[in-house]
Motif scaffolding. Sequence first.
Motif, mmCIF file in Angstrom:
data_model
loop_
_atom_site.group_PDB
_atom_site.id
_atom_site.type_symbol
_atom_site.label_atom_id
_atom_site.label_comp_id
_atom_site.label_asym_id
_atom_site.label_seq_id
_atom_site.Cartn_x
_atom_site.Cartn_y
_atom_site.Cartn_z
ATOM 1 N N SER A 7 0.807 -1.220 0.000
ATOM 2 C CA SER A 7 0.000 0.000 0.000
ATOM 3 C C SER A 7 0.841 1.272 0.000
ATOM 4 N N HIS A 21 -9.939 5.195 -1.779
ATOM 5 C CA HIS A 21 -9.963 6.359 -0.890
ATOM 6 C C HIS A 21 -10.111 5.890 0.546
ATOM 7 N N ASP A 22 -9.373 6.516 1.462
ATOM 8 C CA ASP A 22 -9.376 6.051 2.849
ATOM 9 C C ASP A 22 -10.750 6.087 3.490
ATOM 10 N N GLU A 81 -8.992 17.441 2.878
ATOM 11 C CA GLU A 81 -9.599 16.345 2.134
ATOM 12 C C GLU A 81 -11.017 16.718 1.745
ATOM 13 N N GLY A 109 -8.968 12.393 -2.372
ATOM 14 C CA GLY A 109 -8.047 11.334 -1.984
ATOM 15 C C GLY A 109 -6.678 11.816 -1.567
ATOM 16 N N THR A 119 -5.163 9.920 1.418
ATOM 17 C CA THR A 119 -4.706 8.585 1.046
ATOM 18 C C THR A 119 -3.345 8.648 0.374
ATOM 19 N N LYS A 120 -3.184 9.567 -0.561
ATOM 20 C CA LYS A 120 -1.906 9.680 -1.281
ATOM 21 C C LYS A 120 -0.758 10.042 -0.342
ATOM 22 N N GLN A 137 0.281 7.147 1.628
ATOM 23 C CA GLN A 137 1.064 6.218 0.818
ATOM 24 C C GLN A 137 2.523 6.673 0.717
ATOM 25 N N THR A 194 -0.028 1.200 4.905
ATOM 26 C CA THR A 194 -0.783 2.390 5.302
ATOM 27 C C THR A 194 -1.712 2.104 6.481
ATOM 28 N N ASN A 223 -1.104 6.992 -7.096
ATOM 29 C CA ASN A 223 -2.251 6.102 -6.920
ATOM 30 C C ASN A 223 -3.093 6.139 -8.197
#
Length: 778
Positions: free
Chosen positions: A12, A20-21, A480, A484, A487-488, A491, A501, A649
Motif C-alpha cells: 500500500s 480512498h481512505d 480532504e 483522496g 490517502t496519497k 502512501q 498504510t 495512486n
Amino acid sequence: MPNTAQIAQLKSGVKAALQHDSALKHVSGEALYIDDLPEPKDCLHIYIAQSQHAHAKVTQLDVSAVKTAPGVVKVLTAQDIPGKNDFGAVIDGDPIFADGLVEYLGQSLFAVAATDITSARAAAKLAVVNYEPLPAFIHVKEALAAQSFVLDSKTFYRGQPEAELPLATYRLQGEIEIGGQDHFYLESNIALAIPGEDQDLKIYSSTQHPTEVQHCCAKVLGLPDHAIQVEVRRMGGGFGGKESQPALFASIAALVTHHTGKPAKLRLDRDDDMTLTGKRHDYVISYDVGFDDTGRIRAIQFEAASRCGMSADLSGSINDRTMFHLDNGYYLDHVKIVSHRCKTHTVSNTAFRGFGGPQGMVAMERVIDAIAYRLQQDPLIIRKRNYYGKTERNVTPYHMTITDNILPEITAELEGASNYEQRRAQVLAFNAQSPYLKKGIAFTPVKFGISFTATHLNQAGALIHIYSDGSITLNHGGTEMGQGLFTKVAQIVAEEFQVETSQIKITATTTDKVPNTSPTAASSGCDLNGKAAQNAAIILKNRLIEFAANHYQVTAADIHFTPAGVQIGASLVPFKTLVQQAYFARVSLSTTGFYKTPKIHFDPAQGKGHPFFYFAYGAAVSEVTIDTFTGEYKVDRVDIVHDCGDSINPALDRGQVEGGFIQGMGWLTTEELVYDASGRLRTHAPSTYKIPACGDRPKIMNIHLRCEANPENTVYRSKAVGEPPLMLGISVFNALTDAVASVGNYQTCPNLNTPATPERVLLACQALRDTTAELAHA
C-alpha cells in the motif's frame, strides 16, 4: 531469523491503486461531516438575512422586532463587530455585514442566532429595511463599457503583434462568451464555533483554507490568530468554492459565540448557498488573429473581460491564470493579451477548479477552430501545426521556456487509440446523408501549469509522530474534499518507512498542528503536502538509521527499510522493534517537515517569469450527436489520454480524470447561470440549475493514464491530477461546434457560446441555415 527482505513487497505504498481512505464510510453514511457532529449543549442556529437589491444605499435597518421574536438569542449587524468588518482574502472589500451600502442581491445584512433555525428564519422577516436604489451593472459588457473594474487591467506582450497582424495572409476577428459555473458541492457551507477559555474559539469549518478562516475570524474579533483553532476532517466537495468564501460563514459563527458564550452553527441550505457564494468567472473574450495558408498563427491579440462581482476576492490571480493559459498548447510568436477585471453588482466570483485557466483555453480552441473552418481543413491538423516545439517555438507569451512538452507524443497516442482519422471520415459521411441528426467530433489538447500563481502560497508543512508501538500519526496542511489527498500522502509516508498504510493514522487538518497553511487548491495538494510529509519522514528515518548504526555497530549504508522489516547488516529487525529500541534510547520520534516549490518566479509588472514548476498534459476526443430541430444532443463517446507523471495512486488519478472531465463537460453544456435584470440569480437550486447526471456520462468512455516520470523533482516524480482533467471537457464543446458547423457545410465557424445548452445549439443551427440560404439566394 531468515532474511525475507528480498521477497516481501509493500502492498500500500506509492503506485498502489488503493481506494480512498474514507470510501466505505462515504457510501455507508459513516463518514462524519460537520453537520454529523453531535451538537453541543445550548447550540445556537444562525440565519443570514440578505439584501433584496443589487446596488443600493441602506437608508434604514431596524432589527428591534427581530430581537424580541420567539427563540432569538442574538442579532448581529455591522455595529456588533469588535474587529474589522471585512473577510477579503487578498484585499479589503468584502464586508461581513453591509454597512449602509449593498452591492449585490443577496449580500449579508445581518444575522439572527436562535434556539433553532426555523425561529431564526421567521425572526429575520420582521426586520424593517429600506433602500435607495443605485445604478447596477449586472453583466460583463455593461461593466466593461462603463470601465467599472475591481482591479487594474493587465497586459502580456511579446513580439510585434500590431505590426505583424496586417502582414498575415489571412486575418479573422471574433468573440466568444464563456459562462460561469456553480460549484454545487454536495455539502453546503457550514461552520460550528465552540467557546473555550480566554476568548479562545474552536471552529469546525468546511473549508479548503483553514488558515484563511483562522486569520479572518481573528481579524473580525480583534484577536490574535492563536486564539482561533480551525479543524477540517473532510468536506463534501469544494472545487475551489471553499477556498476564500467560507471565511464569511465561520466569522459569523465566531461572532455569535464571542457575544453569547454559546456554541453556534451556521449551515446554509442550497438556495442560500448558491445566492451567497461566488461562482466560476464568466468571460467575454475577443480575438484578432493573423495566420498563413497552412493555418499557422503569425500574430494574435486577445482582450479578455471577466465578471468579478462586487469585490476582488481572488480575481487577481484567477484572471492572471487566464492570461497564462490563453495559449493552451500553442506557440504564439507575436502576441498581446489584455485582461480586464470587471466590477459588477453580483456576488463576488471566486476560485473554481482550473482557476481561470479553462476560460482562456476555451477561447484559444475557438481560434483554432475558426482558422480550420476558414481554410476548410481538419481542426486537428491546424492544432498540430501550431503546437509548441521541443527545442524551438517553445517560449510562452509570459516569456517562460517550455522544456517538458509531451503533447506531440500524447496526440499521436490518442489519434491511434481513438481511431480518430477513420471516425472523422465516418462523421462526415453520416452528416452528408442525414438531414436532421448531425454528428461532430473534436480532438482538443491540454497544457496546464502547476503551481499557485501567488508565489508565496507554494509552501507546505507536515507533522509526523511515531509511537513506541510502531504506529504512525500523520498531519499536514492539506484538506480532504473527496479527492483522496489524505490517502496519497499516507502512501508517501508508508513508502518512506516501508510500512503498510494500515499503520498510519490520518488525522484532521487543524491550525494548531501545522500553521500558516496554503489552501488545498491549484492542483498542488499532493505536490506540496506530500513533499512536506516526505521531508518529515526522511528526517525521522535518518534518526532511526543513525540510532541503528550505533546500536548495531554497522554503517548507515548497511541499513535498509524493507516491507519485511529494517535490514541492519545481516539482521532483519521489525520496524516496531527498532522504534521501541530508539524510544528507550531517548531518540525523538516526532518532527515537522517543510517544502517550498523551487524554480518559480514572476514579475507581474513586466509580465515575465517562470510561474510554473512544470506542466501537466492531456488530450481528449469527443463525439456527439445533435438534433438540429430541437437542439438536443448526446455525447456518444470520449477517448482520453492524460499525463499523471509517475502516478502515486492510479485508481485515485483515474477518478480525478473521469470526474474532472464530467465537471468540465457540465460547465460547457448544461450548467447555465441566469441573472435577471435586477441582479437576482434565477438558477439557485437543483430544479433550475442542471449539473450532469449519471445518464449524461458518455456511453463509451476510454481513459488511459500516461504514467511516465515527471522530469521535475516532484514527490516520487508524480504530477498533479486535480484541475487539468477538467479542461478535457472542452472537446465536448468543440464537438458540438463541429456538429453545428455541418449545418452550414463547414463553411464557417458557428457563433456558439458556452454553456452550449440545447437552446443555444438550436439557435446556432438556425443561424447557419439562414446564412446558407442568404448566400444561395445571392
